[in-house]
Motif scaffolding. Structure first.
Motif, short mmCIF file in Angstrom:
data_model
loop_
_atom_site.label_atom_id
_atom_site.label_comp_id
_atom_site.label_asym_id
_atom_site.label_seq_id
_atom_site.Cartn_x
_atom_site.Cartn_y
_atom_site.Cartn_z
N TYR A 293 12.82 7.13 20.61
CA TYR A 293 13.35 6.28 19.59
C TYR A 293 12.79 4.89 19.43
N ASP A 294 12.45 4.27 20.34
CA ASP A 294 11.89 3.10 20.28
C ASP A 294 10.49 2.80 19.39
N ILE A 295 9.66 4.29 19.93
CA ILE A 295 8.50 4.28 19.01
C ILE A 295 8.82 4.50 17.66
N THR A 296 9.79 5.02 17.49
CA THR A 296 10.19 5.46 15.88
C THR A 296 10.42 4.28 15.22
N LEU A 297 11.28 3.30 15.94
CA LEU A 297 11.66 2.15 15.27
C LEU A 297 10.49 1.17 15.15
N ARG A 298 9.59 1.29 15.85
CA ARG A 298 8.34 0.58 15.74
C ARG A 298 7.62 1.04 14.41
N LEU A 299 7.60 2.24 14.56
CA LEU A 299 6.64 2.82 13.22
C LEU A 299 7.37 2.52 11.97
N ALA A 300 8.74 2.60 11.93
CA ALA A 300 9.46 2.19 10.89
C ALA A 300 9.25 0.86 10.23
N LYS A 301 9.02 -0.30 11.39
CA LYS A 301 8.77 -1.16 10.84
C LYS A 301 7.32 -1.30 10.27
N GLU A 302 6.34 -0.65 10.90
CA GLU A 302 4.99 -0.72 10.31
C GLU A 302 5.08 -0.12 9.00
N LEU A 303 5.50 0.92 8.88
CA LEU A 303 5.65 1.44 7.40
C LEU A 303 6.37 0.56 6.40
N MET A 304 7.37 0.10 6.55
CA MET A 304 8.23 -0.95 5.84
C MET A 304 7.23 -2.09 5.65
N ALA A 305 6.33 -2.57 6.47
CA ALA A 305 5.75 -3.73 6.20
C ALA A 305 4.51 -3.63 5.11
N HIS A 306 4.45 -2.21 4.90
CA HIS A 306 3.31 -1.91 3.74
C HIS A 306 4.04 -1.35 2.52
N GLY A 307 5.74 -1.50 2.58
CA GLY A 307 6.21 -1.26 1.34
C GLY A 307 6.99 -0.07 1.12
N ALA A 308 6.99 0.73 2.21
CA ALA A 308 7.63 1.94 2.22
C ALA A 308 9.24 2.09 2.43
N ARG B 154 0.67 -1.30 -0.04
CA ARG B 154 0.05 -0.18 0.01
C ARG B 154 0.83 1.45 0.02
N LEU B 155 2.14 1.40 0.36
CA LEU B 155 2.86 2.35 0.57
C LEU B 155 4.04 2.24 -0.46
N GLU B 156 4.03 1.37 -1.44
CA GLU B 156 5.36 1.07 -2.29
C GLU B 156 5.64 2.41 -2.95
N GLY B 157 6.67 2.78 -2.96
CA GLY B 157 7.26 3.88 -3.76
C GLY B 157 7.14 5.02 -2.75
N ASN B 158 6.72 5.14 -1.71
CA ASN B 158 6.51 6.18 -0.73
C ASN B 158 7.86 6.29 -0.03
N VAL B 159 8.28 7.50 0.44
CA VAL B 159 9.36 7.72 1.09
C VAL B 159 8.99 8.54 2.33
N TYR B 160 9.55 8.12 3.38
CA TYR B 160 9.24 8.54 4.88
C TYR B 160 10.56 8.75 5.65
N TYR B 161 10.61 10.05 6.32
CA TYR B 161 11.62 10.25 7.15
C TYR B 161 11.40 10.37 8.29
N LEU B 162 11.91 9.80 9.37
CA LEU B 162 11.70 9.47 10.80
C LEU B 162 12.56 10.03 11.59
N VAL B 163 12.15 11.10 12.63
CA VAL B 163 13.32 11.81 13.27
C VAL B 163 12.49 11.50 14.75
N SER B 164 13.54 10.89 15.50
CA SER B 164 13.29 10.87 17.20
C SER B 164 13.88 12.12 17.77
N GLY B 165 13.17 12.58 18.65
CA GLY B 165 13.86 13.72 19.32
C GLY B 165 15.03 13.62 20.24
#
Length: 344
Positions: A155-170, A120-131
């Motif tokens: 940082y821990d929440i950011t890593l978990r979010l990264a996994k979620e987005l990657m699981a949808h092809g981002a 669903r997110l194939e081809g999309n690019v996301y930048y994640l910055v933890s404070g």
């Protein structure tokens, strides 16, 4: 092994197999059970099958990750790694489904496998910055008699979010990285100062220099990905008076239509989750423009700046320190990202 030069996408996979849901074992959750403890009691390594368990039982979980005592849950099958076992199962006429997965060391040994959920997110690019991070731990609090720091939980929440987005092809760029800390399932996350910025950059002590560094990294990557769908998500934990309990809230640039839509989509997702899982509690989190924030003002991608809660407040601390709650936060943010991209 260093991770700073990684960009992440689900372009490779290896196959694992599991038996179809109709033939899988079921168990009843007892009071006090969590997903990890339930899986351990069944003799299963919880980190091998955690994502699959959530996927199989998504409609029976409170807050998307919490078990409900007395409810029946489907157990994932153990991973099969021999042709003989697969052939045997096929001969029993059980349904076999193929799961795509790829391993990333940055998530830590127990969480390194990302199971593909969709394109669903194939081809999309996301930048994640933890404070914060590096020499600056950010906001500080005390939980169970121990100091806790904003940067570790963001940082821990950011890593978990990264996994979620990657699981949808981002494709996901994790801008602040820790070479030692993957996703952690502890309440108390030990404080260290070895975080680095993308491409092995030392994080400056000076606040303005630190923020400028992040802006430059994101904006340079934004230029290199010109023409692609790009979004930025910044995650922080607030610090207010001990007695002030706050909900998750979101900021965006006042002149960014897409940034406002991203913040609003995640905000709508949180509203819906609270209505479903906590119907007797009013969700008071907001989304609003706050262009005075340096990262909001200076970065080029459409973005949202998220404050998770008050690290000094006892009620908010439960949201922050409980690993199941951090997983729920990441999952809800991820669902908001999907809503933003796909519309209502």
């Amino acid at each position: 092994m260093r991770y700073s030069n990684f960009t992440f996408s689900l372009c490779l996979f290896f196959s694992v197999f599991c038996v179809g849901q109709d033939s899988l074992k079921t168990v009843v959750a007892e009071p006090g059970d969590g997903i990890l403890s339930l899986l351990r009691k069944q003799g299963v390594d919880p980190y091998d099958v955690f994502d699959e368990f959530v996927k199989l039982n998504n409609d029976s979980l409170r807050d998307s990750v919490h078990l409900i005592a007395g409810k029946t849950y489907v157990m994932p099958h153990v991973k099969l790694d021999t042709v003989a076992i697969v052939d045997s199962l096929q001969q029993q006429s059980t349904e076999i489904k193929e799961l795509e997965s790829v391993s990333y060391d940055i998530f830590g040994e127990k969480h390194k496998n990302v199971i593909k959920k969709s394109d669903r997110l194939e081809g999309n690019v996301y930048y994640l910055v933890s404070g914060h991070g590096g020499p600056d731990p950010g906001a500080m609090g005390v939980y169970a008699g121990k100091n806790i720091a904003e940067d570790e939980y963001a940082y821990d929440i950011t890593l978990r979010l990264a996994k979620e987005l990657m699981a949808h092809g981002a494709k996901v760029y994790i801008i602040i990285q820790d070479p030692d800390d993957g996703i952690r399932d502890d309440f108390i996350l030990e404080i260290d100062h070895d975080e680095e910025a993308y491409l092995d950059k030392r994080i400056p002590l000076n606040q303005v220099a630190r923020l400028k560094q992040r802006v430059e990294i994101v904006n340079d990557l934004y230029k290199s990905n010109k023409g692609k769908y790009q979004r930025l998500i910044v995650t922080h934990v607030d610090s207010r008076s001990v007695g002030q309990n706050i909900d998750v809230f979101f900021y965006h640039h006042e002149h960014s239509k897409n940034g406002k839509k991203l913040a609003e989509s995640i905000h709508k997702t949180f509203q819906a989750k609270y209505k479903k899982y906590q119907p007797n509690r009013t969700y008071s989190g907001t989304f609003e423009d706050r262009t005075s924030l340096f990262l909001v003002k200076k970065t080029h991608p459409a973005m949202t700046f998220i404050e998770i809660g008050n690290i000094r407040n006892a009620k908010d601390q439960v949201r922050i320190v409980d690993p199941d709650n951090r997983q729920a936060l990441a999952k809800w943010i991820g669902e908001g990202v999907l809503l933003d991209f796909e519309g209502e």
